[in-house]
Design an enzyme around this catalytic site. Structure first.
Site, PDB file in Angstrom:
ATOM      1  N   CYS A  92      12.285 -14.915   1.483  1.00 31.94           N
ATOM      2  CA  CYS A  92      11.602 -14.759   0.431  1.00 31.94           C
ATOM      3  C   CYS A  92      12.475 -14.872  -0.714  1.00 31.94           C
ATOM      4  O   CYS A  92      13.225 -13.632  -1.172  1.00 31.94           O
ATOM      5  CB  CYS A  92      10.672 -13.660   0.266  1.00 31.94           C
TER       6      CYS A  92
ATOM      7  N   CYS B  49       9.914 -10.332  -7.534  1.00 31.84           N
ATOM      8  CA  CYS B  49       8.521  -9.844  -7.021  1.00 31.84           C
ATOM      9  C   CYS B  49       8.976  -8.746  -6.104  1.00 31.84           C
ATOM     10  O   CYS B  49       9.782  -9.239  -4.978  1.00 31.84           O
ATOM     11  CB  CYS B  49       7.647 -10.784  -6.217  1.00 31.84           C
TER      12      CYS B  49
ATOM     13  N   CYS C  77       6.719  -6.332  -1.648  1.00 32.67           N
ATOM     14  CA  CYS C  77       6.764  -6.148  -0.182  1.00 32.67           C
ATOM     15  C   CYS C  77       8.116  -5.084  -0.381  1.00 32.67           C
ATOM     16  O   CYS C  77       9.521  -5.650   0.218  1.00 32.67           O
ATOM     17  CB  CYS C  77       7.080  -7.356   0.587  1.00 32.67           C
TER      18      CYS C  77
ATOM     19  N   CYS D 171       4.432 -17.803  -1.704  1.00 33.71           N
ATOM     20  CA  CYS D 171       4.500 -16.462  -1.253  1.00 33.71           C
ATOM     21  C   CYS D 171       4.291 -16.706   0.360  1.00 33.71           C
ATOM     22  O   CYS D 171       3.398 -17.345   0.842  1.00 33.71           O
ATOM     23  CB  CYS D 171       3.563 -15.635  -1.812  1.00 33.71           C
TER      24      CYS D 171
ATOM     25  N   GLN E 152     -11.420  -6.472   3.839  1.00 32.74           N
ATOM     26  CA  GLN E 152     -10.022  -6.248   4.362  1.00 32.74           C
ATOM     27  C   GLN E 152      -9.027  -7.654   4.218  1.00 32.74           C
ATOM     28  O   GLN E 152      -9.588  -8.820   4.488  1.00 32.74           O
ATOM     29  CB  GLN E 152      -9.961  -5.950   5.831  1.00 32.74           C
TER      30      GLN E 152
ATOM     31  N   GLU F 213     -23.184   2.127   1.264  1.00 31.33           N
ATOM     32  CA  GLU F 213     -22.080   1.726   0.317  1.00 31.33           C
ATOM     33  C   GLU F 213     -22.704   1.682  -0.963  1.00 31.33           C
ATOM     34  O   GLU F 213     -23.712   1.260  -1.255  1.00 31.33           O
ATOM     35  CB  GLU F 213     -21.851   0.441   1.135  1.00 31.33           C
TER      36      GLU F 213
ATOM     37  N   CYS G  60      -6.929   4.356   5.008  1.00 31.74           N
ATOM     38  CA  CYS G  60      -5.920   3.507   4.390  1.00 31.74           C
ATOM     39  C   CYS G  60      -4.929   4.363   3.802  1.00 31.74           C
ATOM     40  O   CYS G  60      -3.961   4.186   3.061  1.00 31.74           O
ATOM     41  CB  CYS G  60      -6.276   2.337   3.481  1.00 31.74           C
TER      42      CYS G  60
END
EC number: 2.1.1.189
Length: 391
Positions: A5, A13, A16, A95, A220, A276, A349
């Site tokens: 990358c 960027c 990650c 990306c 997701q 929800e 999460c």
């Protein structure tokens, strides 16, 4: 580096953060973090810690959120390195996390921006129209949901003029919309959504369960890992004596629908109530249940905590919770602890807030834990847990 990358190499960027860390080390570090957080709840000879579910290391994302900068003739789709400097745009069309199909779509979008005269919004001058492009792909049929986030409806006639040409180049069954976000603020989307196609949803399919993606509904971003997450929850509960269950913070119904389908194959009278706050997500969940021809399934757009605290009906046999990062919170955790439901599934999460919620669930024992690497090359992960009421 495990992914080539150039953006990370040049530090343009750094989303990650763990890109220089070997993948096996990433997983080990996440497992160590998870075990540290839940160590007070791990019971010897009882709690089963299952091996982590791994992700692809590239092209695993189904969604791109692109800040639009540059000029109308030469738009840049990616990020602003400096949030208040419109000249700091970094193009992220290459990306390596995006699906390969996006490679062909991004040049089409740049051409469309020029043809429709969608001047990129300049945050310093408070001028321009196009703020973001949000692109989501269905892994099931490669259709896309394309959303242009605009400051106003001013350019709508030009967009509609150029639309047939755009649709001819996009995958079949794609959805295109304008989202109007008039505020001078780094807010991703506004409340107004204007559909430019007849279709308003794209269909995804996990384990023969149709799921529908709409604008402004959570879905997701790692479909391969998400499908295994839902299948695992289904597998854990399919043989349990469940007559009725709740799916709180249910989103588009991923957990509830998987579990209802498996349970109703043995007993068609099993009841599911899915709750929800997002009306858009509830519309998707209802559409899925209808397509599956499931009976005794109700989805409602309510606050999950308020629903549970105010429900005067029969206590469910299973409660599934999949809250946002903040967790379910003390009032709901304490309520569930006293409710006495035999089984709980908690998907999180954010293991830190989950562990805090576990403190309030003192009437339950942690039986199963599994880490799902939903977010490779970062410190984040999803965790699925199964709790049983202490006898």
């Amino acid at each position: 580096m495990i992914l080539n990358c150039p953006h990370f190499q040049q530090q343009d960027c750094v989303s990650c953060q763990w890109l220089e860390k070997p993948y096996a080390t990433q997983l080990t570090d996440k497992e160590i973090d998870l075990k540290r957080l839940i160590s007070p709840f791990i019971l010897q000879n009882f709690t089963e810690i299952l091996p982590p579910v791994q992700s692809s290391q590239k092209q695993f994302r189904n969604k791109a959120k692109m800040v639009v900068s540059g000029s109308v003739e030469r738009p840049i789709l990616g990020i602003l390195k400096d949030q208040i400097d419109p000249q700091s745009g970094i193009d992220l069309c290459d990306c390596p996390l995006y699906p390969t199909e996006f490679e062909a779509i991004f040049p089409i979008l740049k051409d469309f921006i020029a043809r429709a005269g969608l001047v990129p919004y300049n945050i310093a001058k408070k001028k321009g129209e196009l703020k973001y492009i949000l692109l989501t792909q269905s892994r099931y049929n490669q259709s896309v949901m394309l959303r242009f986030v605009l400051r106003s409806e001013q350019k709508r006639p030009l967009v509609e003029r150029e639309l047939p040409n755009l649709l001819a180049k996009l995958p079949k069954d794609s959805v295109v919309s304008l989202n109007i976000q008039p505020q001078h603020a780094a807010i991703l989307e506004g409340e107004t959504e204007i559909f430019l196609t007849e279709k308003t949803t794209i269909e995804e399919n996990f384990n023969d369960i149709p799921l529908f993606i709409r604008p402004q509904g959570f879905f997701q971003t790692n479909p391969n890992v998400a499908s295994r997450l839902y299948a695992t929850a289904q597998n854990w509960i399919k043989d349990l004596p469940i007559q009725q269950f709740w799916d709180l913070f249910c989103g588009v119904g991923g957990f509830g629908l998987h579990c209802a389908k498996a349970l109703q194959e043995k007993n068609e009278n099993v009841q599911l109530t899915g709750i929800e706050i997002s009306a858009s997500a509830i519309a998707s969940a209802t559409q899925s249940a209808a397509q599956l021809q499931l009976k005794n399934v109700t989805f409602a757009s309510l606050d999950s905590a308020q629903f549970a605290l105010n429900d005067k009906g029969k206590s469910p046999d299973l409660v599934i919770v999949n809250p946002p990062r903040r967790g379910i919170g003390k009032p709901l955790a304490e309520f569930l602890n006293e409710l006495g439901t035999p089984y709980l599934i908690y998907s999180s999460c954010n293991a830190q807030t989950m562990a805090k919620d576990f403190e309030a669930l003192s009437n339950y024992s942690l039986q199963k834990v599994q880490l799902f690497d939903m977010f490779p090359h970062t410190s984040h992960y999803e965790v699925l847990t199964f709790l049983v009421k202490k006898s």
